[in-house]
Scaffold this active site. Structure first.
Site, PDB file in Angstrom:
ATOM      1  N   ASP A 200      49.471  11.491  22.130  1.00 25.31           N
ATOM      2  CA  ASP A 200      50.496  12.306  22.770  1.00 25.31           C
ATOM      3  C   ASP A 200      50.929  13.250  21.663  1.00 25.31           C
ATOM      4  O   ASP A 200      51.606  12.826  20.716  1.00 25.31           O
ATOM      5  CB  ASP A 200      51.682  11.472  23.249  1.00 25.31           C
ATOM      6  CG  ASP A 200      52.696  12.329  23.981  1.00 25.31           C
ATOM      7  OD1 ASP A 200      53.042  13.409  23.460  1.00 25.31           O
ATOM      8  OD2 ASP A 200      53.135  11.947  25.072  1.00 25.31           O
ATOM      9  N   HIS A 201      50.518  14.512  21.740  1.00 31.73           N
ATOM     10  CA  HIS A 201      50.674  15.351  20.553  1.00 31.73           C
ATOM     11  C   HIS A 201      52.146  15.576  20.190  1.00 31.73           C
ATOM     12  O   HIS A 201      52.448  15.978  19.077  1.00 31.73           O
ATOM     13  CB  HIS A 201      49.899  16.665  20.690  1.00 31.73           C
ATOM     14  CG  HIS A 201      50.559  17.683  21.576  1.00 31.73           C
ATOM     15  ND1 HIS A 201      50.448  17.655  22.933  1.00 31.73           N
ATOM     16  CD2 HIS A 201      51.341  18.757  21.292  1.00 31.73           C
ATOM     17  CE1 HIS A 201      51.126  18.669  23.458  1.00 31.73           C
ATOM     18  NE2 HIS A 201      51.687  19.360  22.480  1.00 31.73           N
ATOM     19  N   HIS A 263      54.975  13.317  27.357  1.00 29.27           N
ATOM     20  CA  HIS A 263      55.757  13.902  26.263  1.00 29.27           C
ATOM     21  C   HIS A 263      57.250  13.597  26.383  1.00 29.27           C
ATOM     22  O   HIS A 263      57.898  13.167  25.428  1.00 29.27           O
ATOM     23  CB  HIS A 263      55.581  15.420  26.225  1.00 29.27           C
ATOM     24  CG  HIS A 263      54.147  15.872  26.212  1.00 29.27           C
ATOM     25  ND1 HIS A 263      53.178  15.206  25.506  1.00 29.27           N
ATOM     26  CD2 HIS A 263      53.518  16.931  26.805  1.00 29.27           C
ATOM     27  CE1 HIS A 263      52.017  15.840  25.669  1.00 29.27           C
ATOM     28  NE2 HIS A 263      52.204  16.877  26.458  1.00 29.27           N
TER      29      HIS A 263
END
Ligand code: BG6
Length: 512
Positions: A200-201, A263
């Site tokens: 999950d950047h 996110h």
């Protein structure tokens, strides 16, 4: 003066961080993410001397591309997308060990060729290397890739020692609870959980990591961080961009899957979790899962906990913008939401009675990601004017992006002979303190996976817990089609329904 050429705040950090010799294999090597994020991340890690001395990059994809051409594509990607300008000497070092293998994702023979290629790299080097597979393909081929890694022995390479195989899996991790459980099942057929790094950047963003540092390294926050002092929390993840050329993908996704379930929920977890006993990956992730499990099922009735909307035409930055239904690749009567707002209730000792409001949308007024923690108003009427008690609530806001920083709203006295109060803002800005060229999320994440630190990655049960909360919403929305879909003009802060969601409890959305 330091002889370390890196940015001042990287100086003093250990180089390589003990990274073993590594071969990174990127599946989906000619894709967009590889060009925009992965290749630039590898270049910047090389620039910062954070790659191991023995480092190999292997691109893997369906297209037949000669090695040299792949190096050229990678070079172009660095020129176009890297936060730093190309440094030929740094890139040449990486390019000398960069190769490309063409093959399908469900083609066992191609995976055997890949295995032989990795073995030949090891042989030439004269020592073992760890293999890090980066699955950056459309999700439809996640399972065949994983199974082929298992079938040709790549998944189990060096298992039992520190050079064991690691696998990074890009999002989306499933599209609902059922598919996430199925994908975790395939993963378990071939890998042990400690080998898996689900991306999950947002967790790679500096400011997201700073959340834990702020919460747990400052003693002034912890005593206040609970239902006794916090009135509610607002999390906004808004974007100016529309769906652009990604209409096909977005129609199958929507704001809830694309931004909220992953996110935004990571931001919730980090804001709300209990202090972990250590910064060890399992300790941190245990606490995140615990708090996610304490979230109550959502009330899906009209006027309940969820709002969805689509953007209509409007104005962005002084220019006209099309509505969602007029974008390319969008069905005329699409039921896909481009905006979602949610009210969460966390039923645990710390948070009972403190609503967490989340909203995320495309084509909103401004790109901003912010967590605003709003404290309760002080008691008494000392500063009431004309019987009106209108002190601003103290608000601590974490500005995740852009203008990364932290601000606190306090009440102060307006200079003058009478006693009048006014909210004032204390600001901390990353760029003012540290300069603006901070590492990108993918640099940190690729490095952590190479080192074997899973703290900033999603554990299997974490992904499932979040999907469990949102799958009933997705089902209800799919069944309702366009019924109940709210609308907002492009360039605005969202639909009227989101205001009502807040108004019921006497709250209003902040203007970030
Ligand atoms: C991606 C979504 O995961 O995150 C995109 O698929 C979105 O739709 C993007 O635009 C936002 O990321 P960032 O880092 O720009 O906030």
């Amino acid at each position: 003066m330091s002889d370390d050429p890196r940015h001042p705040f990287l100086q003093g950090l250990s180089k390589h961080r003990g990274t073993p010799p590594t071969v990174i294999v990127i599946f989906g090597a000619s894709g967009d993410l590889t060009a925009r994020k992965l290749i630039p991340a590898i270049f910047n890690l090389a620039y910062d001397n954070l790659l191991p001395a023995d480092f190999f990059l292997v691109g893997y994809g369906r297209k037949d591309i000669p090695h040299e051409e792949f190096r050229g594509i990678a070079l172009g990607a660095i020129k176009e997308f890297s936060r730093r300008e190309l440094n030929a000497e740094v890139w040449n070092r990486v390019a000398a060990n960069t190769t490309y293998i063409a093959g399908g994702y469900d083609e066992p023979e191609a995976f055997r060729r890949l295995a032989a290629h990795i073995e030949s790299l090891e042989k030439t080097l004269g020592r073992d290397v760890q293999t890090l597979f980066y699955i950056s393909t459309p999700p439809s081929v996640f399972a065949p890739i994983l199974r082929n890694l298992g079938a040709c022995g790549l998944a189990a390479r060096h298992l039992g020692n520190s050079l064991h195989t690691k696998v990074i899996i890009e999002k989306p991790f499933g599209k609902d609870l059922e598919s996430a459980v199925a994908l975790n099942g395939v993963i378990r057929e071939v890998l042990e959980e400690h080998q898996v790094y689900r991306i999950d950047h947002y967790l790679g963003k500096e400011t997201v990591q700073d959340l834990l540092v702020q919460r747990f390294s400052n003693s002034i926050f912890e005593p206040l961080w609970n239902r006794n002092y916090i009135d509610h929390v607002q999390i906004t993840v808004s974007e100016e961009v529309g769906v652009g050329t990604r209409g096909g993908y977005y129609e199958q996704s929507g704001a809830l899957r694309d931004m909220i379930q992953n996110h935004t929920m990571q931001l919730v977890a980090l804001t709300a979790m209990e202090p972990p006993v250590s910064l060890d990956a399992e300790a941190v992730r245990n606490e995140k899962v615990k708090v996610l499990k304490a979230i109550q099922p959502l009330d899906l009735a009209p006027g309940g906990d969820v709002v969805r909307a689509q953007y209509a035409s409007g104005m962005i930055g002084g220019k006209g913008a099309r509505g969602y239904l007029d974008e390319d690749g969008i069905a005329a009567q699409s039921g896909t939401e481009t905006y979602a707002a949610i009210r969460l209730s966390i039923n645990n000792w710390r948070w009972q009675g403190v609503p967490f409001y989340l909203r995320s949308g495309k084509r909103m007024a401004r790109r901003v990601t912010e967590i605003a923690v709003q404290f309760k108003r002080p008691p008494g009427t000392l500063f009431a004017e004309g019987g009106r008690f209108d002190l601003a609530p103290n608000t601590l806001s974490f500005q995740i992006q852009p203008d990364e920083g932290l601000s606190l709203i306090l009440n102060g006295k307006v200079p003058g002979l009478e006693t009048r109060t006014q909210p004032v803002k204390m600001n901390f800005r990353y760029s003012a303190t540290y300069g603006s060229n901070t590492p990108e999320a993918y640099e940190r994440l690729v490095l952590d996976a190479m080192i074997g630190d899973g703290t900033l990655f999603i554990r299997g049960d974490e992904a499932e817990t979040s999907w469990k909360l949102y799958t009933p919403v997705l089902k209800a929305w799919a069944a309702a089609g366009r019924e109940g879909m709210d609308s907002y003009p492009a360039g605005s802060w969202g639909p009227p329904g989101a205001e009502s969601l807040m108004a019921k409890t006497g709250h209003v959305w902040r203007q970030p």
